[in-house]
Design a protein around this motif. Structure first.
Motif, PDB file in Angstrom:
ATOM      1  N   ILE A 102       9.540  67.171   8.433  1.00  0.00           N
ATOM      2  CA  ILE A 102       9.939  66.009   9.246  1.00  0.00           C
ATOM      3  C   ILE A 102       9.568  66.225  10.707  1.00  0.00           C
ATOM      4  O   ILE A 102       9.080  65.307  11.390  1.00  0.00           O
ATOM      5  CB  ILE A 102      11.452  65.744   9.095  1.00  0.00           C
ATOM      6  CG1 ILE A 102      11.761  65.227   7.695  1.00  0.00           C
ATOM      7  CG2 ILE A 102      11.938  64.737  10.155  1.00  0.00           C
ATOM      8  CD1 ILE A 102      13.239  65.121   7.393  1.00  0.00           C
ATOM      9  N   LEU A 103       9.752  67.454  11.209  1.00  0.00           N
ATOM     10  CA  LEU A 103       9.425  67.732  12.619  1.00  0.00           C
ATOM     11  C   LEU A 103       7.940  67.594  12.904  1.00  0.00           C
ATOM     12  O   LEU A 103       7.542  67.315  14.048  1.00  0.00           O
ATOM     13  CB  LEU A 103       9.901  69.137  13.001  1.00  0.00           C
ATOM     14  CG  LEU A 103      11.404  69.336  13.163  1.00  0.00           C
ATOM     15  CD1 LEU A 103      11.697  70.756  13.628  1.00  0.00           C
ATOM     16  CD2 LEU A 103      11.992  68.331  14.140  1.00  0.00           C
ATOM     17  N   ILE A 104       7.112  67.801  11.909  1.00  0.00           N
ATOM     18  CA  ILE A 104       5.671  67.653  12.110  1.00  0.00           C
ATOM     19  C   ILE A 104       5.326  66.215  12.502  1.00  0.00           C
ATOM     20  O   ILE A 104       4.434  65.969  13.323  1.00  0.00           O
ATOM     21  CB  ILE A 104       4.909  68.064  10.830  1.00  0.00           C
ATOM     22  CG1 ILE A 104       5.073  69.581  10.594  1.00  0.00           C
ATOM     23  CG2 ILE A 104       3.423  67.693  10.934  1.00  0.00           C
ATOM     24  CD1 ILE A 104       4.510  70.057   9.274  1.00  0.00           C
ATOM     25  N   PHE A 105       6.071  65.267  11.932  1.00  0.00           N
ATOM     26  CA  PHE A 105       5.786  63.852  12.172  1.00  0.00           C
ATOM     27  C   PHE A 105       6.815  63.168  13.075  1.00  0.00           C
ATOM     28  O   PHE A 105       6.750  61.963  13.288  1.00  0.00           O
ATOM     29  CB  PHE A 105       5.719  63.102  10.831  1.00  0.00           C
ATOM     30  CG  PHE A 105       4.729  63.686   9.864  1.00  0.00           C
ATOM     31  CD1 PHE A 105       3.375  63.404   9.990  1.00  0.00           C
ATOM     32  CD2 PHE A 105       5.146  64.540   8.854  1.00  0.00           C
ATOM     33  CE1 PHE A 105       2.442  63.945   9.106  1.00  0.00           C
ATOM     34  CE2 PHE A 105       4.224  65.084   7.955  1.00  0.00           C
ATOM     35  CZ  PHE A 105       2.877  64.792   8.087  1.00  0.00           C
ATOM     36  N   ALA A 106       7.785  63.922  13.610  1.00  0.00           N
ATOM     37  CA  ALA A 106       8.901  63.336  14.361  1.00  0.00           C
ATOM     38  C   ALA A 106       8.431  62.641  15.633  1.00  0.00           C
ATOM     39  O   ALA A 106       7.663  63.205  16.418  1.00  0.00           O
ATOM     40  CB  ALA A 106       9.918  64.412  14.707  1.00  0.00           C
ATOM     41  N   ASN A 107       8.901  61.397  15.832  1.00  0.00           N
ATOM     42  CA  ASN A 107       8.635  60.695  17.096  1.00  0.00           C
ATOM     43  C   ASN A 107       9.810  59.826  17.544  1.00  0.00           C
ATOM     44  O   ASN A 107       9.696  59.029  18.464  1.00  0.00           O
ATOM     45  CB  ASN A 107       7.366  59.837  16.992  1.00  0.00           C
ATOM     46  CG  ASN A 107       7.419  58.852  15.839  1.00  0.00           C
ATOM     47  OD1 ASN A 107       8.488  58.499  15.351  1.00  0.00           O
ATOM     48  ND2 ASN A 107       6.251  58.427  15.393  1.00  0.00           N
ATOM     49  N   THR A 108      10.977  59.983  16.879  1.00  0.00           N
ATOM     50  CA  THR A 108      12.213  59.339  17.312  1.00  0.00           C
ATOM     51  C   THR A 108      13.337  60.363  17.260  1.00  0.00           C
ATOM     52  O   THR A 108      13.238  61.369  16.539  1.00  0.00           O
ATOM     53  CB  THR A 108      12.592  58.133  16.421  1.00  0.00           C
ATOM     54  OG1 THR A 108      13.081  58.611  15.161  1.00  0.00           O
ATOM     55  CG2 THR A 108      11.407  57.200  16.203  1.00  0.00           C
ATOM     56  N   LYS A 171       5.445  70.129  17.094  1.00  0.00           N
ATOM     57  CA  LYS A 171       4.671  69.968  15.862  1.00  0.00           C
ATOM     58  C   LYS A 171       4.033  71.285  15.425  1.00  0.00           C
ATOM     59  O   LYS A 171       4.096  71.661  14.244  1.00  0.00           O
ATOM     60  CB  LYS A 171       3.588  68.905  16.079  1.00  0.00           C
ATOM     61  CG  LYS A 171       2.736  68.612  14.849  1.00  0.00           C
ATOM     62  CD  LYS A 171       1.747  67.492  15.149  1.00  0.00           C
ATOM     63  CE  LYS A 171       0.909  67.148  13.922  1.00  0.00           C
ATOM     64  NZ  LYS A 171      -0.019  66.007  14.191  1.00  0.00           N
ATOM     65  N   THR A 172       3.434  71.986  16.353  1.00  0.00           N
ATOM     66  CA  THR A 172       2.795  73.267  16.026  1.00  0.00           C
ATOM     67  C   THR A 172       3.811  74.270  15.517  1.00  0.00           C
ATOM     68  O   THR A 172       3.569  74.980  14.530  1.00  0.00           O
ATOM     69  CB  THR A 172       2.079  73.840  17.268  1.00  0.00           C
ATOM     70  OG1 THR A 172       1.071  72.927  17.687  1.00  0.00           O
ATOM     71  CG2 THR A 172       1.453  75.184  16.962  1.00  0.00           C
ATOM     72  N   PHE A 173       4.959  74.321  16.182  1.00  0.00           N
ATOM     73  CA  PHE A 173       5.979  75.275  15.758  1.00  0.00           C
ATOM     74  C   PHE A 173       6.520  74.919  14.373  1.00  0.00           C
ATOM     75  O   PHE A 173       6.869  75.804  13.585  1.00  0.00           O
ATOM     76  CB  PHE A 173       7.122  75.331  16.773  1.00  0.00           C
ATOM     77  CG  PHE A 173       8.031  76.506  16.562  1.00  0.00           C
ATOM     78  CD1 PHE A 173       7.688  77.752  17.060  1.00  0.00           C
ATOM     79  CD2 PHE A 173       9.218  76.374  15.852  1.00  0.00           C
ATOM     80  CE1 PHE A 173       8.515  78.848  16.861  1.00  0.00           C
ATOM     81  CE2 PHE A 173      10.047  77.454  15.646  1.00  0.00           C
ATOM     82  CZ  PHE A 173       9.699  78.702  16.150  1.00  0.00           C
ATOM     83  N   ALA A 174       6.598  73.637  14.063  1.00  0.00           N
ATOM     84  CA  ALA A 174       7.052  73.212  12.740  1.00  0.00           C
ATOM     85  C   ALA A 174       6.099  73.693  11.655  1.00  0.00           C
ATOM     86  O   ALA A 174       6.527  74.125  10.579  1.00  0.00           O
ATOM     87  CB  ALA A 174       7.198  71.694  12.703  1.00  0.00           C
ATOM     88  N   TYR A 175       4.796  73.611  11.927  1.00  0.00           N
ATOM     89  CA  TYR A 175       3.816  74.144  10.980  1.00  0.00           C
ATOM     90  C   TYR A 175       4.039  75.644  10.752  1.00  0.00           C
ATOM     91  O   TYR A 175       4.027  76.127   9.611  1.00  0.00           O
ATOM     92  CB  TYR A 175       2.391  73.919  11.501  1.00  0.00           C
ATOM     93  CG  TYR A 175       1.798  72.568  11.180  1.00  0.00           C
ATOM     94  CD1 TYR A 175       1.583  72.178   9.858  1.00  0.00           C
ATOM     95  CD2 TYR A 175       1.435  71.685  12.193  1.00  0.00           C
ATOM     96  CE1 TYR A 175       1.023  70.942   9.563  1.00  0.00           C
ATOM     97  CE2 TYR A 175       0.868  70.441  11.906  1.00  0.00           C
ATOM     98  CZ  TYR A 175       0.673  70.070  10.581  1.00  0.00           C
ATOM     99  OH  TYR A 175       0.123  68.848  10.286  1.00  0.00           O
TER     100      TYR A 175
END
Length: 456
Positions: A102-108, A171-175
């Motif tokens: 979810i964090l990879i795509f999070a924007n809200t 996003k990078t850290f989520a990966y």
């Protein structure tokens, strides 16, 4: 049976199980480098949300993981009773995996709420299952070391977050965070056996023997298998749920463990960890806040490694007392620093006090308050009730964590930084009294021996 600490498969099993602990516990430190990105204080261009989040939204992001963790223990006991501790960990690794996806795509901000809640579900399971599982697969001479290895893994997780987090996007850290969880699933399912205690409780003796042979790396496990069977039978408690809580062993074990977990929370460790970078930013230090956090994290390696070698020699209770005296000293000291700062004294010459006090605080926490408390949770309860009691203790931990974490910024705002630390100090002093009066020493004791101590 290997009693010299050279059972490499046991060590491999404990490390493999703790890959999930690595992933789950990263959530406690995640807020330190990434909240400043979300609120616009640091690298606003790396904020995936198109606005700077408010203080209330910060609090919800921080607290949401604890709310999820409260839900985890409510069902962990029943699930593990049906499918075993190993497969329960695998099951709860799924929300941990999805939290990072979810964090990879999070924007809200709602994406962050959802991600933190799912991570909390995994955290709740980790704290219920891993201490018990590690205690059950370990032999008595190695149990202390194996149990405390979780603390070392969690420290590596913390240092990874605070060292990498300031320099990468969310996003990078989520990966990157997906890696240990995937490794956990790939290794655990085919290679690591279920706890022998679970098999014995199900009368699956041949499977218990095979698991024990693998964990001990020897075929001579008959004697230990008999001891496990005796432990399961002798500590078995019959009756209603209400009757269980009237049993002295369980009641005393619950008082000891909930007391230790409450002490662990009311010293302020969780909010101090969550808001560490923001706290350092509020000081007069000329050391960058993100570097200060890294220094404190790395400094914790010393006690985390030391405790693995001395826990079965010095004893649990002594380490707890040393730990809480260190916490008390650090809280008093950093409170004095902020008192002078709030009174407009020039504190430039003692800019090093916050980082030194934080190093002492975190080192003291790693020496006893953090890891040793969970070794009690893994060892003091009857084996057939272990998972239920661990669930209750874990629920209590995150309940205290929610309260302390939620009121932390409010205390900062309305009573000042100095008095916030001093109030935590008063709570820590109370914890010392509790440990002296109520906590027994369990060093080198078998599960049956521990039950006899609690019956007195």
């Amino acid at each position: 049976m290997d009693t010299n600490g050279n059972n490499y498969f046991l060590f491999f099993s404990v490390i493999s199980v703790n890959l999930l602990s690595f992933s789950a516990n990263a959530g406690f430190s995640w807020t330190s480098p990434f909240l400043p990105k979300l609120n616009g204080h640091v690298d606003p261009e790396k904020n995936p949300i198109p606005y700077e989040i408010s203080v209330v939204e910060e609090s919800w992001i921080t607290t949401m993981m604890n709310i999820g963790a409260l839900c985890g223990p409510l069902c962990t006991g029943q699930i593990s009773r049906k499918i075993g501790k190993k497969m329960t960990l695998v099951l709860f690794s799924i929300p941990v995996l999805f939290s990072n996806i979810i964090l990879i795509f999070a924007n809200t901000v709602w994406h962050f709420y959802t991600s933190r809640f799912l991570l909390g579900l995994g955290v709740g399971c980790v704290y219920c299952i891993i201490p018990a599982y590690v205690a059950e697969i370990s032999d008595v001479p190695n149990r202390g070391k194996m149990g405390l290895s979780t603390s070392l893994i969690n420290l590596i997780s913390h240092i990874s977050v605070v060292s990498i987090g300031p320099y990468v996007t969310i996003k990078t850290f989520a990966y990157l965070s997906l890696i240990p969880t995937i490794l956990f699933i790939v290794i655990l399912i085919p290679f690591i056996p279920e706890s022998p205690y679970y098999f014995v409780s199900r009368n699956r003796m041949s499977e218990a023997e095979n698991a024990l042979k693998k964990f001990r790396q020897t075929s001579n496990v008959k004697l230990e298998l008999i001891e496990i069977s005796n432990s399961v039978n002798e500590t078995k408690i019959e009756g209603s749920f209400y009757d269980i809580f009237r049993t002295r062993v369980v009641l005393k074990g619950l008082v000891v463990t909930v007391g230790l977990i409450a002490a662990q929370q009311v010293c302020g460790a969780q909010p101090l960890n969550a808001y560490q970078q923001e706290i350092f930013r509020s000081t007069s230090s000329n050391i960058p806040s993100e570097i200060s956090v890294m220094i404190v994290g790395i400094f914790q390696f010393i006690p985390s490694i030391l405790i693995v070698f001395i826990v079965d020699k010095v004893g649990r209770k002594i380490l707890l007392l040393l730990s809480y005296f260190g916490l008390l000293l650090s809280l008093i000291t950093i409170g004095i620093y902020f008192y002078f700062k709030e009174q407009n004294f020039n504190v430039d010459s003692i800019f090093w006090v916050p980082i030194a006090s934080s190093c002492l605080f975190m080192a003291s926490f790693k020496l006893g308050a953090g890891p040793v408390a969970w070794s009690y949770v893994g060892e003091v309860f009857p084996s057939n009730l272990q998972i239920y009691m661990s669930s209750i203790v874990t629920f209590a931990m995150f309940l205290f964590g929610i309260i302390v974490t939620f009121i932390f910024p409010i205390m900062f705002t309305y009573i000042g930084t100095a008095w916030t630390f001093w109030i935590f100090g008063v709570c820590t002093a109370t914890s010392i009294i509790f440990i002296i009066i109520k906590v027994p020493e369990i060093r080198g004791k078998s599960f049956v021996d521990i039950q006899m101590i609690l019956k007195k």
